[in-house]
Write an enzyme that holds these catalytic residues in place. Structure first.
Site, PDB file in Angstrom:
ATOM      1  N   GLU A 104      -9.972  17.595 111.539  1.00 63.06           N
ATOM      2  CA  GLU A 104      -8.974  17.331 110.491  1.00 63.06           C
ATOM      3  C   GLU A 104      -8.341  18.640 110.008  1.00 63.06           C
ATOM      4  OE1 GLU A 104     -10.329  13.319 108.281  1.00 63.06           O
ATOM      5  OE2 GLU A 104     -11.907  14.855 108.387  1.00 63.06           O
ATOM      6  N   GLU A 124     -17.367  10.535 112.923  1.00 58.10           N
ATOM      7  CA  GLU A 124     -17.791  10.002 111.620  1.00 58.10           C
ATOM      8  C   GLU A 124     -18.360   8.586 111.733  1.00 58.10           C
ATOM      9  OE1 GLU A 124     -14.643  13.063 110.419  1.00 58.10           O
ATOM     10  OE2 GLU A 124     -15.150  11.808 112.129  1.00 58.10           O
TER      11      GLU A 124
HETATM   12  N1  T1G Z   1     -23.499  19.192 108.444  1.00 58.90           N
HETATM   13  C1  T1G Z   1     -24.685  19.783 108.162  1.00 58.90           C
HETATM   14  N2  T1G Z   1     -25.600  20.212 109.110  1.00 58.90           N
HETATM   15  C2  T1G Z   1     -25.237  20.039 110.373  1.00 58.90           C
HETATM   16  C3  T1G Z   1     -24.009  19.419 110.757  1.00 58.90           C
HETATM   17  C4  T1G Z   1     -23.121  19.002 109.719  1.00 58.90           C
HETATM   18  N3  T1G Z   1     -21.936  18.430 109.982  1.00 58.90           N
HETATM   19  N4  T1G Z   1     -23.971  19.379 112.109  1.00 58.90           N
HETATM   20  C5  T1G Z   1     -25.112  19.949 112.551  1.00 58.90           C
HETATM   21  N5  T1G Z   1     -25.876  20.342 111.525  1.00 58.90           N
HETATM   22  C6  T1G Z   1     -27.180  21.023 111.601  1.00 58.90           C
HETATM   23  C7  T1G Z   1     -28.253  20.159 112.276  1.00 58.90           C
HETATM   24  O1  T1G Z   1     -28.891  19.325 111.359  1.00 58.90           O
HETATM   25  C8  T1G Z   1     -29.193  21.221 112.840  1.00 58.90           C
HETATM   26  O2  T1G Z   1     -30.013  21.665 111.790  1.00 58.90           O
HETATM   27  C9  T1G Z   1     -28.249  22.353 113.232  1.00 58.90           C
HETATM   28  O3  T1G Z   1     -27.048  22.136 112.466  1.00 58.90           O
HETATM   29  C10 T1G Z   1     -27.887  22.347 114.687  1.00 58.90           C
HETATM   30  O4  T1G Z   1     -27.431  21.046 115.025  1.00 58.90           O
HETATM   31  C11 T1G Z   1     -14.463  14.222 105.786  1.00 58.90           C
HETATM   32  C12 T1G Z   1     -16.900  13.066 106.310  1.00 58.90           C
HETATM   33  C13 T1G Z   1     -22.134  20.031 116.277  1.00 58.90           C
HETATM   34  C14 T1G Z   1     -22.507  18.829 118.373  1.00 58.90           C
HETATM   35  O5  T1G Z   1     -20.780  14.285 112.804  1.00 58.90           O
HETATM   36  O6  T1G Z   1     -22.781  16.413 116.384  1.00 58.90           O
HETATM   37  O7  T1G Z   1     -16.653  15.475 108.805  1.00 58.90           O
HETATM   38  O8  T1G Z   1     -32.172  20.854 112.661  1.00 58.90           O
HETATM   39  O9  T1G Z   1     -29.326  20.494 116.597  1.00 58.90           O
HETATM   40  O10 T1G Z   1     -27.294  20.089 119.625  1.00 58.90           O
HETATM   41  O11 T1G Z   1     -13.955  13.373 107.834  1.00 58.90           O
HETATM   42  O12 T1G Z   1     -24.798  19.045 115.514  1.00 58.90           O
HETATM   43  O13 T1G Z   1     -31.496  23.219 113.017  1.00 58.90           O
HETATM   44  O14 T1G Z   1     -32.067  22.400 110.703  1.00 58.90           O
HETATM   45  O15 T1G Z   1     -27.282  19.014 116.458  1.00 58.90           O
HETATM   46  O16 T1G Z   1     -25.929  22.230 119.381  1.00 58.90           O
HETATM   47  C15 T1G Z   1     -18.668  14.891 111.202  1.00 58.90           C
HETATM   48  C16 T1G Z   1     -22.439  16.468 113.613  1.00 58.90           C
HETATM   49  C17 T1G Z   1     -19.278  15.066 109.854  1.00 58.90           C
HETATM   50  C18 T1G Z   1     -20.959  16.429 113.805  1.00 58.90           C
HETATM   51  C19 T1G Z   1     -24.093  20.628 117.660  1.00 58.90           C
HETATM   52  N6  T1G Z   1     -19.310  15.787 112.136  1.00 58.90           N
HETATM   53  N7  T1G Z   1     -23.078  17.499 114.399  1.00 58.90           N
HETATM   54  O17 T1G Z   1     -25.111  20.063 118.404  1.00 58.90           O
HETATM   55  O18 T1G Z   1     -27.128  21.339 117.448  1.00 58.90           O
HETATM   56  S1  T1G Z   1     -18.612  13.883 108.711  1.00 58.90           S
HETATM   57  C20 T1G Z   1     -20.344  15.407 112.875  1.00 58.90           C
HETATM   58  C21 T1G Z   1     -23.226  17.354 115.746  1.00 58.90           C
HETATM   59  C22 T1G Z   1     -17.046  14.465 108.358  1.00 58.90           C
HETATM   60  C23 T1G Z   1     -14.881  14.180 107.221  1.00 58.90           C
HETATM   61  C24 T1G Z   1     -16.204  13.573 107.470  1.00 58.90           C
HETATM   62  C25 T1G Z   1     -24.000  18.422 116.446  1.00 58.90           C
HETATM   63  C26 T1G Z   1     -23.137  19.478 117.163  1.00 58.90           C
HETATM   64  P1  T1G Z   1     -31.512  22.042 112.061  1.00 58.90           P
HETATM   65  P2  T1G Z   1     -27.853  20.375 116.418  1.00 58.90           P
HETATM   66  P3  T1G Z   1     -26.409  20.967 118.813  1.00 58.90           P
END
Ligand code: T1G
Length: 685
Positions: A104, A124
């Site tokens: 976004e 999301e």
């Molecule tokens: N927020 C907080 N922590 C996050 C995070 C996030 N978005 N994404 C990952 N982490 C933490 C995760 O818990 C882990 O922590 C570490 O980072 C490494 O992640 C308004 C509302 C990016 C593909 O859904 O898909 O935006 O366990 O082990 O395999 O529209 O993380 O080490 O303590 O998964 O390399 C939308 C979510 C949010 C993406 C990387 N975004 N993340 O994968 O590492 S909603 C997502 C992922 C939003 C807006 C809306 C994956 C990754 P720890 P990991 P990875």
């Protein structure tokens, strides 16, 4: 210290985010971005802006750890509007995963540059949400309605090359991203008017003229979206983008976002996001424990499980030596592996070269001795303790020192298997789920003497073969199958008391399971574990097996199946049930759907609590990961333990007490469940 820094390169302001590990758009990042755009707007020597991120990825979305907490301003919708209204062109420089709020931010930027390996997505919906910072309104305007529908409602990302072809990415960058993004910004710095995604309309006109596109999309995905709230709301938000001006559509987006954010499904799916990541952490093992190198894998048994297990490693580029007793069985097993790969290639999900490559890594043999140089050996022969102990005894003499000896047993005692070797520290259970090349779950069974290195190796290897691994202790059936048993037992009992296979399965399917206990039994095979003696009829399953009703593979099991494998209620089965009811002297009675829930799902929760009490699972959320990835428990209910918490443990305990008289002499309430309920506490916290 703000995670956002700025520096000037000529008349280009480079705005850099450094918020490891994934540049989540937490409050400090949002504040930093607003300040940076303010700096650009306020400095007339700045002609354009580049937004770039350090570490593994561009912004991977909003900070999920902030969800459910008091709002901290500025919120992301405000931040992206400030970026779009910047008076200087803004270029987003993308690497890694531009996900959710990250995409976004890129969509609000006026231009997008990306390295070819980058991924762009709005996942999301996998958190029970929708893109809530203008994504549902800007994405269809830039990438087109069809692609926006697919990306938002499924949550699956696309690659930068495809995004470039769609016009979502303006420039593919080979080489140094920052350098080339700055050059791109210099190219566009004087272009006026500055292109704003929210003002584009050309990609909406086709859908506006043909709103059938939405009905067709809903129809095509009805089965996949069954039970989920979020996909439909994503579709409605994109419908608003087509039907209304941006300023109105974005209000619909906000309303739909809040409806989801305040719902049970979003809470469950966000809980599950972190549960899945926590499962990878092994308690009691020092962080610095190093994994052993796995360069070659040995698999014993080329049957359904052995073949599927081998494919995981071949697909990850790891050579496999597969062993069978008979040439015919070996040929059949390797033939099935090739057929499976060719089927995948036929669907366009693999190239012919990749099939050749994977099969080229496979070495079939009839000699166990050929496993001598393997780093990991996985035994996948039929469930018989004596056979397994004999094999492990032989492996003990054949395999090199440091080799990991693993059993794919689904139920048996891994410590007993380990004791048949002189190296129990190198023995572990690796319980794959059928079909092993498809199912994501892997139960890593930690024996009493399993070496920490072996555990760490197993967990890291699981990630490499794209499995979600969960550590389980040594008990009958480990986590998943142990909890499955009370469900199956009670389901069978209720048949005698008056329920039908159709009723019990309907309750489970309506609950969100892909299928009920009897459909599952027919798919897996009613004859699994059967004693094979048609004259010995001790229960309904024996009676079915005795008359060749082994399930779908025989066209008959608890259901009758037509040539397309569609199930229908069976009068033969009903007859067999009535015979058993009469023999047991049981009076048939009405059984409510609630009773079925209490006797099949509440009992599972109770068994889960016992698994926790005994330390057979590290944490309650691990149990939820097992059930979502291994048994199709609906992720929008978070898993059995999270679901029990959201139902209220006191309600679960009361439900079990209501049924106690019917649950048989072996049933007992888990102390942990009762104490948590009485204390008003939760299992998952
Ligand atoms: N927020 C907080 N922590 C996050 C995070 C996030 N978005 N994404 C990952 N982490 C933490 C995760 O818990 C882990 O922590 C570490 O980072 C490494 O992640 C308004 C509302 C990016 C593909 O859904 O898909 O935006 O366990 O082990 O395999 O529209 O993380 O080490 O303590 O998964 O390399 C939308 C979510 C949010 C993406 C990387 N975004 N993340 O994968 O590492 S909603 C997502 C992922 C939003 C807006 C809306 C994956 C990754 P720890 P990991 P990875």
């Amino acid at each position: 210290m703000s995670p956002i820094s700025t520096k000037k390169h000529g008349d280009i302001l480079i705005v850099t985010s450094n918020n490891p590990p994934v540049n989540a758009l937490g409050i400090a990042v949002r504040e930093g971005l607003v300040a940076a755009i303010g700096e650009a707007d306020g400095d007339e020597t700045v002609k354009a802006v580049v937004i770039i991120c350090q570490s593994q990825t561009f912004f991977a979305g909003a900070d999920i750890t902030e969800f459910g907490k008091p709002m901290m301003l500025p919120m992301l919708p405000t931040v992206v509007d400030i970026i779009e209204n910047c008076t200087k062109p803004v270029v987003a420089a993308i690497h890694g995963t531009a996900f959710g709020g990250g995409l976004e931010v890129a969509l609000a930027s006026h231009y997008r540059a990306a390295v070819p390996t980058a991924k762009l997505g709005v996942p999301e919906v996998k958190l029970g949400l929708l893109p809530g910072a203008g994504g549902t309104q800007r994405l269809p305007r830039v990438a087109g309605v069809e692609k926006a529908l697919e990306m938002a409602a499924t949550g699956n990302p696309i690659g930068a090359t495809e995004a470039h072809a769609l016009g979502l990415v303006d420039r593919l960058i080979e080489g140094d991203l920052e350098q080339h993004a700055v050059a791109f910004a210099e190219e566009v710095r004087s272009i006026r008017p500055i292109p704003k995604s929210s003002e584009r309309d050309e990609k909406l006109t086709a859908a506006r003229a043909n709103p059938q596109v939405f009905a067709d999309f809903r129809k095509a995905n009805a089965r996949k979206f069954r039970g989920f709230d979020a996909p439909e709301k994503n579709i409605q938000a994109i419908e608003a983008a087509v039907a209304k001006p941006y300023a109105e559509g974005v209000l619909d987006e906000r309303r739909l976002f809040m409806e989801l954010m305040t719902g049970r499904q979003a809470r469950a799916q966000q809980y599950f996001f972190f549960a899945e990541r926590k499962a990878a952490k092994i308690e009691g093992v020092p962080e610095e424990t190093r994994a052993r190198e796995i360069k070659r894998v040995g698999v014993i048994g080329a049957g359904t499980m052995g073949g599927g297990i081998s494919m995981n490693f071949l697909s990850a580029g790891i050579p496999v030596t597969i062993v069978e007793m008979q040439q015919e069985a070996l040929d059949r097993g390797t033939g099935v592996i090739r057929k499976n790969y060719e089927a995948t290639a036929a669907k366009g999900r693999m190239t012919a070269d990749q099939v050749t490559g994977a099969m080229g890594l496979l070495t079939p043999t009839l000699k166990l001795e050929d496993l001598a140089d393997c780093d990991l050996i996985i035994e996948a022969v039929f469930e018989n303790m004596d056979v397994k102990k004999e094999i492990f005894g032989k492996l003990d003499t054949i395999c090199k020192s440091g080799a990991i000896l693993a059993s794919n047993t689904s139920y048996l005692n891994v410590d007993e298997i380990a004791a048949s070797t002189s190296r129990p520290g190198d023995v572990v259970g690796l319980h794959f789920f059928s079909p092993a090349n498809v199912m994501k779950l892997l139960e890593v069974v930690r024996g009493a003497k399993t070496d920490p290195e072996v555990l760490v190796t197993a967990m890291q290897l699981a990630k490499k073969i794209k499995k979600v691994a969960v550590v389980a202790g040594v008990c009958h059936g480990f986590i998943g199958n142990r909890m499955l048993m009370p469900r199956q037992v009670e389901a069978m009992r209720m048949l005698i008391e008056g329920a039908t296979p159709e009723q019990i399965d309907r309750v489970h399917v309506e609950f969100g399971m892909p299928m009920g206990p009897f459909q599952m039994s027919d798919l897996a095979g009613v004859d699994i574990g059967w004693h094979r003696d048609p004259t010995r009829i001790e229960n309904i399953r024996d009676a079915l097996c005795a008359v060749d009703r082994w399930g779908q593979k025989k066209g008959a099991g608890f259901y009758d199946y037509d040539e397309k494998r569609n199930p229908s209620p069976s009068p033969v089965v009903q007859g067999i049930i009535e015979d058993f009811r009469a023999k047991a002297g049981v009076e048939k009675r009405e059984i409510s759907d609630q009773e079925i829930i209490e006797r099949t799902l509440y009992t599972m929760v109770n068994e889960g609590a016992k698994i926790l009490e005994e330390g057979m699972a590290q944490r309650a959320s691990d149990i939820d990961v097992v059930w979502v990835y291994g048994y199709g428990w609906p992720v929008y209910r978070g898993g059995p333990m999270h679901w029990a918490d959201s139902e209220g443990l006191d309600k679960i305990v009361q439900g079990l007490r209501n049924q106690e008289a019917r649950l048989g002499p072996d049933f007992s309430l888990a102390k942990l469940l009762v104490s948590k309920a009485e204390a008003g506490e939760k299992l998952t916290r």
